[in-house]
Design a protein around this motif. Sequence first.
Motif, PDB file in Angstrom:
ATOM      1  N   LEU A 156       1.040  -1.208   0.183  1.00  0.00           N
ATOM      2  CA  LEU A 156       0.077  -0.290   0.190  1.00  0.00           C
ATOM      3  C   LEU A 156       0.232   1.004  -0.079  1.00  0.00           C
ATOM      4  O   LEU A 156       2.229   1.619   0.765  1.00  0.00           O
ATOM      5  CB  LEU A 156      -0.582  -0.216   1.120  1.00  0.00           C
ATOM      6  N   THR A 157       0.338   2.536  -1.065  1.00  0.00           N
ATOM      7  CA  THR A 157       1.217   3.777  -0.733  1.00  0.00           C
ATOM      8  C   THR A 157       0.498   4.291   0.038  1.00  0.00           C
ATOM      9  O   THR A 157      -0.326   4.872   0.110  1.00  0.00           O
ATOM     10  CB  THR A 157       1.044   4.403  -2.749  1.00  0.00           C
ATOM     11  N   LEU A 158       1.462   5.372   1.090  1.00  0.00           N
ATOM     12  CA  LEU A 158       1.209   6.099   2.178  1.00  0.00           C
ATOM     13  C   LEU A 158       0.347   7.800   1.060  1.00  0.00           C
ATOM     14  O   LEU A 158       1.350   8.340   0.412  1.00  0.00           O
ATOM     15  CB  LEU A 158       2.400   6.684   2.803  1.00  0.00           C
ATOM     16  N   ALA A 159      -0.866   7.593   1.404  1.00  0.00           N
ATOM     17  CA  ALA A 159      -1.189   8.902   0.171  1.00  0.00           C
ATOM     18  C   ALA A 159      -0.250  10.136   0.504  1.00  0.00           C
ATOM     19  O   ALA A 159      -0.309  11.242  -0.208  1.00  0.00           O
ATOM     20  CB  ALA A 159      -2.787   9.011   0.546  1.00  0.00           C
ATOM     21  N   ASP A 160      -0.034  10.548   2.000  1.00  0.00           N
ATOM     22  CA  ASP A 160       0.440  11.770   2.267  1.00  0.00           C
ATOM     23  C   ASP A 160       2.622  11.395   1.797  1.00  0.00           C
ATOM     24  O   ASP A 160       3.030  12.279   2.041  1.00  0.00           O
ATOM     25  CB  ASP A 160       0.119  12.546   3.876  1.00  0.00           C
TER      26      ASP A 160
END
Length: 193
Positions: A156-160
Amino acid sequence: GHLYVLAGLNPPCRAGDSGTDVTAETRNLLDAWGTRPAVLRDRYWTVLAYNDAARAVFDYDGPGHNCLITYFTNPRYLAMKQVWAHGAPAVVAAYRADSATCPGDPGFDAVVTELAKRSPEFAALWARHDVGAAAQAINALHHPHAGELHFDTTTLTLADRPDQHVVLYNPRPDTGTADALDRLHRLRLAPPA
């Protein structure tokens, strides 16, 4: 980025690196994964943080491990020859896809150069120039106390912080991995003899 794609060009590499700091929220996410391994890595696949289960399963003793280098050099992965050989091309193709987002980035080049010196198998696969998107995958290794462990992994890529990724390792059904992780967890909690 969208305009570059419409023009048929590669968007420029995302500027800015959020560094190696780990937010309290991300730390809580890793720890909440409980007895299952969870790892936070940067764009170069270097481990920034992990939970206790990842420490026990992967034998981490501090941050700084590179997931790609570990996959090609750690005896825990290499012990499962058939599973490793089946997964290695996809691992290299995913790393090439990630590196393609920042052509000429010295961080990616340093990992590739170091690993090519240490692993002829990696060097051969890298020379194929295969590219593949990172997807849910099966990850397997042999733990000296827990035996064979098989995981479904999700990244999962962190949005921030788009240069940081959480990798969650979920025990693969019908492999005995969940029970083995529970035994490993109990062993780690047991008082010394």
